[in-house]
Design a protein around this motif. Sequence first.
Motif: not given
Lengths: 159, 351
Positions: A34-42
């Motif tokens: 779930l965390i990796d599917s969030c667009p942290w850099d966008d």
Amino acid sequence: MRIDVRRTGGFAGLTTQWAVDVAQPELGDVWMPLIDSCPWDDVPDDANEPDRYVYSISAGEREVTLPEHHLTGPWRALVDRTRDAARTGGLGEAGALGETAGGFEAAGSGPQPPVGRDDDVDDDVLEPDRPVTDPSRWATEPGQRLFPPPADGPVEDGR
Amino acid sequence: MYCSFVPPYLLRRLSLLEDAPVAEAAQRALGRDALIRRRRNAVCARIGEHPGILPPAGPGGEGLHPTRRISDAQHQERLPGVRVRTEGEAEVQDPAVNEAYDGLGYTFDLYAQAYGRNSLDGAGEILRATVHYGEDYDNAFWNGTRMVFGDGDGKVFQRFTKSLSVVGHELTHGVMQHTANLVYQGQPGALNESVSDVFAALVEQHRFGQTAEEASWLIGAGLFTDQVNGSALRSMKAPGTAYDDDVIGKDPQPATMAGYVDTRGDNGGVHLNSGIPNHAFYRLAVLLGGNAWERAGQIWYDTITGTRLGRESGFAAFAEATAAAAESRYGKDSEELKAVTAAWTEVGVLE
């Protein structure tokens, strides 16, 4: 891994925070996808709508600040999961650090970065001035204890 | 980029029609902001050419009537929801719908009767509201075209339509969007918030016929459940004293610049530092006495509709703009100008 959601703003201007500390294997099985599917850099850089909430979300080293109208898709799923885990005392092996309400980053509480920066949330300003968790109203069922307490002090367990 | 069956040149003509709904729809299709900005600049230019000529103060609004549309989100987070009451229709069973409908009307009345303003855009814009937004949603907001109300969680907050000041606050964000349009961040954001609180208080005072001395100057009174130790969300009379509760904490608003809060949350503390301009307005209102919507409110209204504010104006620029507005309307030796200067000095914005 510590996962924090801090909600500020809204008409009332109240701050609420939900935090969990998640260990393996649940971290890898449930949370990391779930965390990796969030667009942290966008992260969209547009203005918030008046009186809507602002969400500051962190998972380990990753941090982001989002206006409420962008809290959709995986962001919404991550926030909902964190809130539910913090309130119920843990999903599987997730350690609930609980829910706190009230307070804000006080003026003069150390060096302040420029207003509006989305990054660099300091751990030391996450704890509200008056951390309170009232099991009867906010976080857990009566009689339940929040576990484990945060590293920097015990969580109040009721009125 | 927008897609439309109606060509832009036709939209431009439609947008200038007297028929407000058609004009409004056309404006939206054209790109609302650009049109609003053009119209506002035109009005400002006219005022700028004749600095001594201001729109008339005092009672006005004859022949101005609101057009209200209330929708029900049915506890989803989808807008606009199902239309449940429109202008002229009788009361319904649902109190949230009726509170929103009535609150929109009282807010329209203040702007029309005190300042001669025809709705949010000055051109009869439809007043739109949605109630029952989300599940246990502890908030109300303005999304750029409509006001949206949650029902509260029932533990800390009751439904947000219960306080007329919430309706007045959200609709004033709509007026702000068509006037000074202060950026919702930091000091301009706190001013944006404060202007909403100022006119929210004035909506209530106008509705109930209260003078500055009689009014509570509370924002969001009646929203807390009886489990919370607090009278309201904010106090313009005494910022920082609206609530003090074990669970939600203490009202964090400062009343003066000495308590100014630096924070990255809440868009830079827009709901915190609004206490400072809020208190300045309160002090102006009691220094002048009588009905606050008349002279004090007129000065604030002239300020946000005038030419002196930029979108990023801070507290000092706003204070100077209110002083200039007071001088333009009441003269350089007026008690109004003296009171404005004294009020901002008391809160530490002017020296």
